[in-house]
Write an enzyme that holds these catalytic residues in place. Sequence first.
Site, PDB file in Angstrom:
ATOM      1  N   ARG A   1      -1.412  -4.824 -10.059  1.00  0.00           N
ATOM      2  CA  ARG A   1      -1.890  -5.145  -8.794  1.00  0.00           C
ATOM      3  C   ARG A   1      -1.961  -6.654  -8.263  1.00  0.00           C
ATOM      4  O   ARG A   1      -1.556  -6.918  -7.025  1.00  0.00           O
ATOM      5  CB  ARG A   1      -3.187  -4.337  -8.482  1.00  0.00           C
ATOM      6  CG  ARG A   1      -3.239  -2.936  -8.359  1.00  0.00           C
ATOM      7  CD  ARG A   1      -4.534  -2.388  -8.396  1.00  0.00           C
ATOM      8  NE  ARG A   1      -5.360  -2.162  -9.284  1.00  0.00           N
ATOM      9  CZ  ARG A   1      -6.607  -2.492  -9.277  1.00  0.00           C
ATOM     10  NH1 ARG A   1      -7.239  -2.519  -8.145  1.00  0.00           N
ATOM     11  NH2 ARG A   1      -7.413  -2.418 -10.334  1.00  0.00           N
TER      12      ARG A   1
ATOM     13  N   ARG B   1     -12.082   4.656  -0.202  1.00  0.00           N
ATOM     14  CA  ARG B   1     -13.481   3.877  -0.106  1.00  0.00           C
ATOM     15  C   ARG B   1     -13.277   2.514   0.438  1.00  0.00           C
ATOM     16  O   ARG B   1     -13.859   2.407   1.667  1.00  0.00           O
ATOM     17  CB  ARG B   1     -14.716   3.815  -1.369  1.00  0.00           C
ATOM     18  CG  ARG B   1     -15.869   3.197  -0.842  1.00  0.00           C
ATOM     19  CD  ARG B   1     -16.530   2.983  -2.260  1.00  0.00           C
ATOM     20  NE  ARG B   1     -15.725   2.247  -3.248  1.00  0.00           N
ATOM     21  CZ  ARG B   1     -15.423   0.782  -3.291  1.00  0.00           C
ATOM     22  NH1 ARG B   1     -16.205  -0.078  -2.520  1.00  0.00           N
ATOM     23  NH2 ARG B   1     -14.839   0.290  -4.340  1.00  0.00           N
ATOM     24  N   ARG B   2     -12.437   1.907  -0.017  1.00  0.00           N
ATOM     25  CA  ARG B   2     -12.313   0.371   0.409  1.00  0.00           C
ATOM     26  C   ARG B   2     -11.273   0.535   1.746  1.00  0.00           C
ATOM     27  O   ARG B   2     -11.516  -0.228   2.402  1.00  0.00           O
ATOM     28  CB  ARG B   2     -11.332  -0.418  -0.720  1.00  0.00           C
ATOM     29  CG  ARG B   2     -12.311  -0.490  -1.922  1.00  0.00           C
ATOM     30  CD  ARG B   2     -11.410  -1.093  -2.974  1.00  0.00           C
ATOM     31  NE  ARG B   2     -12.374  -1.611  -4.134  1.00  0.00           N
ATOM     32  CZ  ARG B   2     -11.981  -1.718  -5.440  1.00  0.00           C
ATOM     33  NH1 ARG B   2     -10.712  -1.304  -5.827  1.00  0.00           N
ATOM     34  NH2 ARG B   2     -12.842  -2.083  -6.370  1.00  0.00           N
TER      35      ARG B   2
ATOM     36  N   ARG C   1      -1.410   0.441  -6.368  1.00  0.00           N
ATOM     37  CA  ARG C   1      -1.685   1.402  -7.451  1.00  0.00           C
ATOM     38  C   ARG C   1      -1.479   0.430  -8.772  1.00  0.00           C
ATOM     39  O   ARG C   1      -0.353  -0.529  -8.716  1.00  0.00           O
ATOM     40  CB  ARG C   1      -0.907   2.603  -7.614  1.00  0.00           C
ATOM     41  CG  ARG C   1      -1.284   3.351  -6.745  1.00  0.00           C
ATOM     42  CD  ARG C   1      -2.844   4.181  -6.924  1.00  0.00           C
ATOM     43  NE  ARG C   1      -2.762   4.460  -8.305  1.00  0.00           N
ATOM     44  CZ  ARG C   1      -2.242   5.280  -9.152  1.00  0.00           C
ATOM     45  NH1 ARG C   1      -1.374   6.251  -8.567  1.00  0.00           N
ATOM     46  NH2 ARG C   1      -2.413   5.613 -10.407  1.00  0.00           N
TER      47      ARG C   1
ATOM     48  N   LYS D   1     -17.240   4.158 -12.965  1.00  0.00           N
ATOM     49  CA  LYS D   1     -16.598   4.456 -11.665  1.00  0.00           C
ATOM     50  C   LYS D   1     -15.622   5.576 -11.631  1.00  0.00           C
ATOM     51  O   LYS D   1     -15.087   6.272 -10.565  1.00  0.00           O
ATOM     52  CB  LYS D   1     -16.310   3.430 -10.574  1.00  0.00           C
ATOM     53  CG  LYS D   1     -15.213   2.434 -10.773  1.00  0.00           C
ATOM     54  CD  LYS D   1     -15.274   1.516  -9.791  1.00  0.00           C
ATOM     55  CE  LYS D   1     -14.188   0.507  -9.925  1.00  0.00           C
ATOM     56  NZ  LYS D   1     -12.766   0.972  -9.775  1.00  0.00           N
TER      57      LYS D   1
END
Length: 304
Positions: A150, A126-127, A144, A80
């Site tokens: 994270r 997108r999220r 990030r 992705k």
Amino acid sequence: MTKIIRIGTRDSELALWQANTVQKSLQNLGYKTQLVPVKSTGDLVLDKPLYELGITGIFTKTLDVAMLKDEVDIAVHSMKDVPTALPKGIVEGAILQRANVKDILVHNKGIDFLQTTGTIATGSLRRKAQWLHKYPKHSVVDLRGNVNTRMQKLTDNDWSGAIFAAAGLERIHLKPDNYIDLDWMIPAPAQGAMLVVAKEEDEFCREALSHLNHKPSEICVHIERAFLRALEGGCTAPIGALAEVEEDYINFRGALFSLNGKHKIEVVRKVKIGNEEGFGEACANQILNNGGRKVMQEIKAEIN
């Protein structure tokens, strides 16, 4: 098999897990290998959202350069993260069998906030767009770093939760108990898939990698990436896509969102296996013709 295949990888725990998986598979086939970890710009610059860095290839460019300079022979990526157009001279070598495609929400203090207001962390357009579409009263903050970083930031902050790809956390055994599956969220094109690239001229490595390729995964992610390529037109946008094999058919669901999540244009279609050529592009055109061109123009204006 005297040649040692040098495997280029980012140096995060997840990237090294992926590279080790490829290394073991090649060694089981009798090939000699060596891991070559490198740091990417995306790993080094953590104080800006990805889209401000020029997201296309931010995690893969360093490895592409290393390969073209003959410092590594192959490179392993989360698919992705890979631009839909590979650099000249670099080709797909193998797409491994896809893992869990879902996004998950890791929450700090339960999920009661879903009924009221909350703060969600994610570095993904997108999220963010999909979350705001479903929960318009919530706020979304940028997050990030690699998955370990994270997860630590989520622990250290007073956020309601953060969104992760399930596959990444599962691969390095970091998936906690305090999570929920986001079944309604459409994943990123090729989420959960691993791609290994090689130099086009390197027949030895291409032959070696051909034994690792998983055809059903390849078919599905190619449809998703064709959909992404036709929609984006070189611009980063909140786009979700998922193709799944079911008996003789491939079921597809894709969507384009406005940056603020207010607008959603979705397509749901299926195609018979063997007839999938051009299917991803056709699904993208359906989105574009249903208001998607206007949304993409607005996104380009906002980002640029």
